[in-house]
Design a protein around this motif. Sequence first.
Motif, short mmCIF file in Angstrom:
data_model
loop_
_atom_site.label_atom_id
_atom_site.label_comp_id
_atom_site.label_asym_id
_atom_site.label_seq_id
_atom_site.Cartn_x
_atom_site.Cartn_y
_atom_site.Cartn_z
N MET A 173 0.84 -1.20 -0.19
CA MET A 173 0.15 0.04 -0.02
C MET A 173 0.87 1.17 0.01
O MET A 173 1.86 1.33 0.83
N VAL A 174 0.55 2.19 -0.92
CA VAL A 174 1.42 3.48 -1.01
C VAL A 174 0.81 4.50 -0.59
O VAL A 174 -0.56 5.09 -0.91
N HIS A 175 1.50 5.35 0.39
CA HIS A 175 0.58 6.70 1.00
C HIS A 175 1.39 7.81 0.55
O HIS A 175 2.57 7.88 0.91
N GLU A 176 0.93 8.71 -0.33
CA GLU A 176 1.65 9.74 -0.78
C GLU A 176 1.01 10.92 -0.23
O GLU A 176 -0.14 11.53 -0.80
N LEU A 177 1.65 11.35 0.89
CA LEU A 177 0.82 12.54 1.81
C LEU A 177 0.75 13.56 1.17
O LEU A 177 -0.30 14.47 1.73
N SER A 178 1.44 14.12 0.20
CA SER A 178 1.37 15.47 -0.64
C SER A 178 -0.02 15.78 -1.14
O SER A 178 -0.33 16.62 -1.66
N LYS A 179 -0.61 14.25 -1.41
CA LYS A 179 -1.81 14.52 -2.14
C LYS A 179 -2.80 15.17 -1.49
O LYS A 179 -3.88 15.55 -1.97
N SER A 180 -2.88 15.25 -0.24
CA SER A 180 -3.89 16.15 0.59
C SER A 180 -2.94 17.26 1.06
O SER A 180 -2.00 17.24 1.41
N ASN A 181 -3.57 18.70 0.98
CA ASN A 181 -3.07 19.85 1.22
C ASN A 181 -2.72 19.71 2.84
O ASN A 181 -3.53 19.55 3.70
N SER A 182 -1.42 20.08 3.05
CA SER A 182 -1.08 20.23 4.76
C SER A 182 0.27 21.00 4.67
O SER A 182 0.73 21.07 3.41
N ILE A 183 0.77 21.09 5.93
CA ILE A 183 1.83 22.14 6.05
C ILE A 183 3.09 21.17 5.54
O ILE A 183 4.27 21.74 5.03
N LEU A 184 2.92 19.82 5.28
CA LEU A 184 4.00 18.90 4.67
C LEU A 184 4.57 19.67 3.59
O LEU A 184 5.56 19.54 3.16
N ASN A 185 3.49 20.37 2.63
CA ASN A 185 3.82 20.72 1.48
C ASN A 185 4.73 21.86 1.15
O ASN A 185 5.72 21.97 0.47
N GLN A 186 4.74 22.68 2.36
CA GLN A 186 5.58 23.82 2.73
C GLN A 186 7.02 23.20 2.74
O GLN A 186 8.03 23.73 2.25
N ILE B 276 5.97 14.47 10.63
CA ILE B 276 4.44 14.12 10.16
C ILE B 276 4.14 12.69 9.76
O ILE B 276 3.21 12.25 9.80
N MET B 277 5.36 12.15 8.92
CA MET B 277 4.96 10.83 8.53
C MET B 277 5.00 9.84 9.71
O MET B 277 4.17 8.76 9.49
N ALA B 278 5.49 10.09 10.78
CA ALA B 278 5.52 9.34 11.92
C ALA B 278 4.13 9.53 12.40
O ALA B 278 3.23 8.34 12.88
N TYR B 279 3.44 10.74 12.58
CA TYR B 279 2.12 10.81 12.86
C TYR B 279 1.07 10.00 12.09
O TYR B 279 0.14 9.37 12.73
N GLU B 280 1.29 10.06 10.81
CA GLU B 280 0.17 9.45 9.94
C GLU B 280 0.32 8.00 9.97
O GLU B 280 -0.69 7.30 10.07
N LEU B 281 1.79 7.67 10.19
CA LEU B 281 1.83 6.11 10.27
C LEU B 281 1.35 5.50 11.43
O LEU B 281 0.76 4.52 11.71
#
Length: 215
Positions: A1-14, A41-46
């Motif tokens: 399973m692939v999670h591409e986090l920039s697909k949803s807008n968040s401060i990660l994109n900054q 951020i990725m640790a939080y999502e994971l």
Amino acid sequence: MVHELSKSNSILNQFITEIRNKDVQKDPLRFRKNLERMGEIMAYELSKKLDYAETKVETPLGIATVNQLKNQPVIASILRAGLTLHTGILNFFDHAENAFISAYREEKDGGEIKVHVEYLASPDLNGKTLIIADPMLATGQSMSLVYEAILRNGTPAKIHTVSAIASRQAIDYVSKHLPTGTEIWVAVIDEELNSNSYIVPGIGDAGDLAFGLKL
Ligand code: URA
């Protein structure tokens, strides 16, 4: 399973924008800090995919019920570029065990890349959740070799890989070479690899940008 986090807008994109920007890259402290923040951020999502158990905590005024992580993961990083992302992930999993492994890319004449895996310091991995951090997933070869090397210390129950930028090719490679059920977490996927196996547009050499040029 692939999670591409920039697909949803968040401060990660900054933070992705800043690690890519060649002017901002001139500040290595900022570069390291941004990769660390991306690791957080990725640790939080994971962490939403891990197992939790109900526990009680005593406050000054009473007893609260909270769900807490059942088991801490093992965080493994590929030296040296992985260190910044590693720090970010470790900031959120306070009691995680840690593994370090060296993999360096020997660039041969004609553009061929040979990946050498040498140093390995790892706890027992049997039955544990293993997070492998590598900021730049270019071909996926290092990730796969590191996974094979680390198996010397046991077979994890579940694997997550965490990267800032991956090429589409690496995503396909890792999906084929790591066990079924592996979850691939990536801030953003770029479509191209150049003839030296650098991701395009990518960021350049993550290790050099974080820690300086090497001989
Ligand atoms: N490693 C890097 O640091 N950058 C790339 O683009 C590929 C591998």
